[in-house]
Design a protein around this motif. Structure first.
Motif, short mmCIF file in Angstrom:
data_model
loop_
_atom_site.label_atom_id
_atom_site.label_comp_id
_atom_site.label_asym_id
_atom_site.label_seq_id
_atom_site.Cartn_x
_atom_site.Cartn_y
_atom_site.Cartn_z
N ASP A 1 0.82 -1.21 0.00
CA ASP A 1 0.00 0.00 0.00
C ASP A 1 0.85 1.26 0.00
O ASP A 1 0.51 2.25 -0.65
N LYS A 2 1.97 1.23 0.71
CA LYS A 2 2.81 2.42 0.85
C LYS A 2 3.67 2.69 -0.39
O LYS A 2 4.28 3.76 -0.51
N THR A 3 3.75 1.73 -1.30
CA THR A 3 4.64 1.90 -2.46
C THR A 3 3.95 1.77 -3.81
O THR A 3 4.36 2.39 -4.79
N LEU A 4 2.89 0.99 -3.88
CA LEU A 4 2.26 0.68 -5.16
C LEU A 4 1.83 1.92 -5.92
O LEU A 4 1.90 1.97 -7.16
N PHE A 5 1.40 2.96 -5.23
CA PHE A 5 0.92 4.17 -5.91
C PHE A 5 2.03 4.86 -6.70
O PHE A 5 1.76 5.68 -7.59
N CYS A 6 3.29 4.55 -6.39
CA CYS A 6 4.41 5.14 -7.12
C CYS A 6 4.73 4.41 -8.42
O CYS A 6 5.50 4.91 -9.24
N ALA A 7 4.17 3.23 -8.60
CA ALA A 7 4.47 2.45 -9.81
C ALA A 7 3.87 3.13 -11.04
O ALA A 7 2.81 3.76 -10.97
N ALA A 8 4.55 2.97 -12.16
CA ALA A 8 4.06 3.55 -13.40
C ALA A 8 2.86 2.77 -13.91
O ALA A 8 2.57 1.65 -13.47
N SER A 9 2.15 3.37 -14.85
CA SER A 9 1.03 2.67 -15.47
C SER A 9 1.55 1.47 -16.24
O SER A 9 2.74 1.34 -16.50
N SER A 10 0.66 0.57 -16.63
CA SER A 10 1.07 -0.67 -17.28
C SER A 10 1.85 -0.42 -18.56
O SER A 10 1.69 0.62 -19.22
N ASN A 11 2.71 -1.37 -18.87
CA ASN A 11 3.51 -1.35 -20.10
C ASN A 11 4.53 -0.22 -20.14
O ASN A 11 4.97 0.19 -21.21
N ALA A 12 4.90 0.31 -18.98
CA ALA A 12 5.91 1.36 -18.95
C ALA A 12 7.28 0.72 -18.76
O ALA A 12 7.77 0.58 -17.66
N ASN A 13 7.90 0.33 -19.84
CA ASN A 13 9.20 -0.33 -19.80
C ASN A 13 10.20 0.48 -20.61
O ASN A 13 9.91 0.92 -21.72
N ASN B 1 14.35 0.43 -21.78
CA ASN B 1 15.67 -0.20 -21.79
C ASN B 1 15.73 -1.42 -20.87
O ASN B 1 16.63 -1.56 -20.04
N GLN B 2 14.76 -2.29 -21.03
CA GLN B 2 14.69 -3.52 -20.25
C GLN B 2 14.49 -3.28 -18.75
O GLN B 2 14.72 -4.15 -17.93
N ILE B 3 14.09 -2.06 -18.38
CA ILE B 3 13.76 -1.75 -16.99
C ILE B 3 12.25 -1.61 -16.89
O ILE B 3 11.63 -0.85 -17.63
N ASN B 4 11.66 -2.36 -15.98
CA ASN B 4 10.21 -2.37 -15.83
C ASN B 4 9.83 -1.56 -14.59
O ASN B 4 10.19 -1.92 -13.47
N VAL B 5 9.10 -0.46 -14.80
CA VAL B 5 8.70 0.37 -13.67
C VAL B 5 7.20 0.27 -13.39
O VAL B 5 6.68 1.01 -12.56
N SER B 6 6.51 -0.63 -14.08
CA SER B 6 5.10 -0.89 -13.73
C SER B 6 5.07 -2.11 -12.81
O SER B 6 4.38 -3.09 -13.06
N THR B 7 5.86 -2.01 -11.74
CA THR B 7 6.07 -3.14 -10.83
C THR B 7 6.25 -2.65 -9.40
O THR B 7 6.43 -1.46 -9.15
N VAL B 8 6.23 -3.61 -8.47
CA VAL B 8 6.64 -3.37 -7.09
C VAL B 8 7.75 -4.37 -6.78
O VAL B 8 7.57 -5.58 -6.96
N HIS B 9 8.86 -3.85 -6.32
CA HIS B 9 10.03 -4.69 -6.02
C HIS B 9 10.07 -4.99 -4.53
O HIS B 9 9.85 -4.11 -3.70
N ILE B 10 10.33 -6.25 -4.19
CA ILE B 10 10.45 -6.66 -2.78
C ILE B 10 11.82 -7.29 -2.59
O ILE B 10 12.18 -8.24 -3.29
N GLU B 11 12.58 -6.74 -1.66
CA GLU B 11 13.94 -7.21 -1.40
C GLU B 11 14.01 -7.76 0.02
O GLU B 11 13.61 -7.09 0.99
N PHE B 12 14.51 -8.99 0.15
CA PHE B 12 14.67 -9.63 1.45
C PHE B 12 16.16 -9.65 1.80
O PHE B 12 16.98 -10.13 1.01
#
Length: 381
Positions: free
Chosen positions: A147-159, A161-172
């Motif tokens: 909830d705290k991060t998803l609103f920052c993601a780009a709209s769909s299909n916003a890719n 140079n092989q970087i996808n910003v229509s996503t949420v990244h989770i790092e453990f």
């Protein structure tokens, strides 16, 4: 198959699995959900081929077990208009027929529909157990992180140079788990040190998957297992499972945005600033939606001007700041949406020497184990 189920309980689970159903489907089997009755439990499974939702719950009574494919939208709309009474299902998988009977004492009713054999439905995605990573946490942490991060993601299909910003990244990591999303204009990052993993690993969720998971996860602390390999991620609780295919694109490096040199720091009441920013919106140029923010001793002057309507607005609000005067231009929608995610009474605004960005943080940490910040790029003045 013969069983009895509460109308309200069935409707709730039909609604859950239908969250990924499109208004129009281009393959006939996408109109159906798999329904399984076994071991006193009813299991519903629906997929749009990219996402799969599985939900299960106990039944009131079972006379005969089995599994078929049922028309999801038809069944959901029918149950929605039915009294909250036990529904008696009688399904013949071989003949592809189903009949439902109900009686609430005031009226009796039944409806019939066609079903499909389970063999015609899509298979459940399978993780590579030899390569899969498993992480345990609670649903409240995952729900808040999304909830705290998803609103920052780009709209769909916003890719790019092989970087996808229509996503949420989770790092453990050994230090904690962090969630991040960006549209290249802002970055939201939420970290919780309650969840620690000895070996660093990560998974990047497509935005649609993150939205569905966030909507389905309870905000109360329930057991949650996240399992993933390089193709599939599975979010699993005792009552619901969500599978998602993963993107091949990589998530951009965002850590550096939160490690930059800070020259100015301002503390201001969150609601006061948010209301002031929103009130400027009608007076900004529609194509840019920007506003100017001037900071001086204990004061913020906010100003917007619309060339389209030849209108302007200005507000002055109090803050805690004792440095030199400086000015920055920020997007009204980006700033207001970011401020709305802050639950603390006051926020801390941090700026670099050149006014290229603002870092927004709670002035008082929301919890000892939580670190939350939003990076917002400045606009050209």
């Amino acid at each position: 198959m013969k069983f009895v189920v509460s109308a309200s309980v069935l409707l709730r689970h039909l609604t859950d699995v239908s969250k990924i159903m499109s208004a129009k489907v281009n393959m006939s089997m996408l109109n159906y959900a798999a329904l399984t009755v076994r071991d006193q439990m009813l299991t519903l499974r629906y997929t749009d081929t990219m996402l799969t939702i599985v939900t299960r719950f106990p039944l009131e009574a079972i006379e005969e077990e089995g599994e078929v494919c049922v028309p999801l939208r038809l069944l959901m709309e029918s149950v929605k208009e039915t009294p909250n009474v036990p529904l008696h299902f009688d399904i013949d998988a071989e003949q592809k027929t189903a009949k439902v009977i109900f009686d609430d004492g005031l009226r009796q009713g039944n409806w019939s529909f066609t079903v499909e054999r389970i063999e015609e439905y899509y298979e459940l995605p399978e993780l590579d157990e030899g390569r899969a990573t498993q992480v345990e946490m609670t649903t409240d942490i995952a729900e808040e992180g999304l909830d705290k991060t998803l609103f920052c993601a780009a709209s769909s299909n916003a890719n790019t140079n092989q970087i996808n910003v229509s996503t949420v990244h989770i790092e453990f990591t050994p230090e904690g788990v962090w969630f991040a999303a960006t549209d290249l204009f802002r970055v939201g990052r939420y970290e919780n040190t309650k969840v620690r993993q000895e070996t660093r690993s990560s998974v990047t969720l497509p935005s649609k998957a993150a939205q569905v998971i966030s909507a389905l996860l309870p905000s109360t602390a329930e057991a949650l297992q996240i399992s993933f390999d390089d193709r599939i991620v599975l979010f699993s609780t005792p009552s619901i499972q969500v599978y998602s295919l993963l993107s091949d694109n990589r998530f951009p490096e965002v850590e550096q945005f939160f490690k930059q040199s800070i020259s100015h720091e301002v503390v201001v009441n969150t609601r006061l600033l948010l209301d002031s920013v929103r009130q400027l919106a009608p007076f900004s140029t529609p194509s840019t939606m920007n506003a100017r923010y001037a900071f001086s001793n204990s004061m913020i002057e906010l100003e917007a001007y619309s060339e389209t309507y030849e209108a302007s607005a200005k507000q002055v609000i109090a803050c805690e700041y004792s440095g030199g005067a400086f000015t920055i231009m920020l997007s009204i929608p980006l700033l207001s949406e970011s401020l709305s995610k802050m639950s603390s009474q006051e926020v801390k605004l941090q700026f670099d020497e050149y006014g290229r960005f603002v870092l927004i943080r709670p002035a008082q940490p929301e919890a000892e184990e939580v670190d939350y910040a939003i990076y917002v790029s400045a606009m050209l003045q």
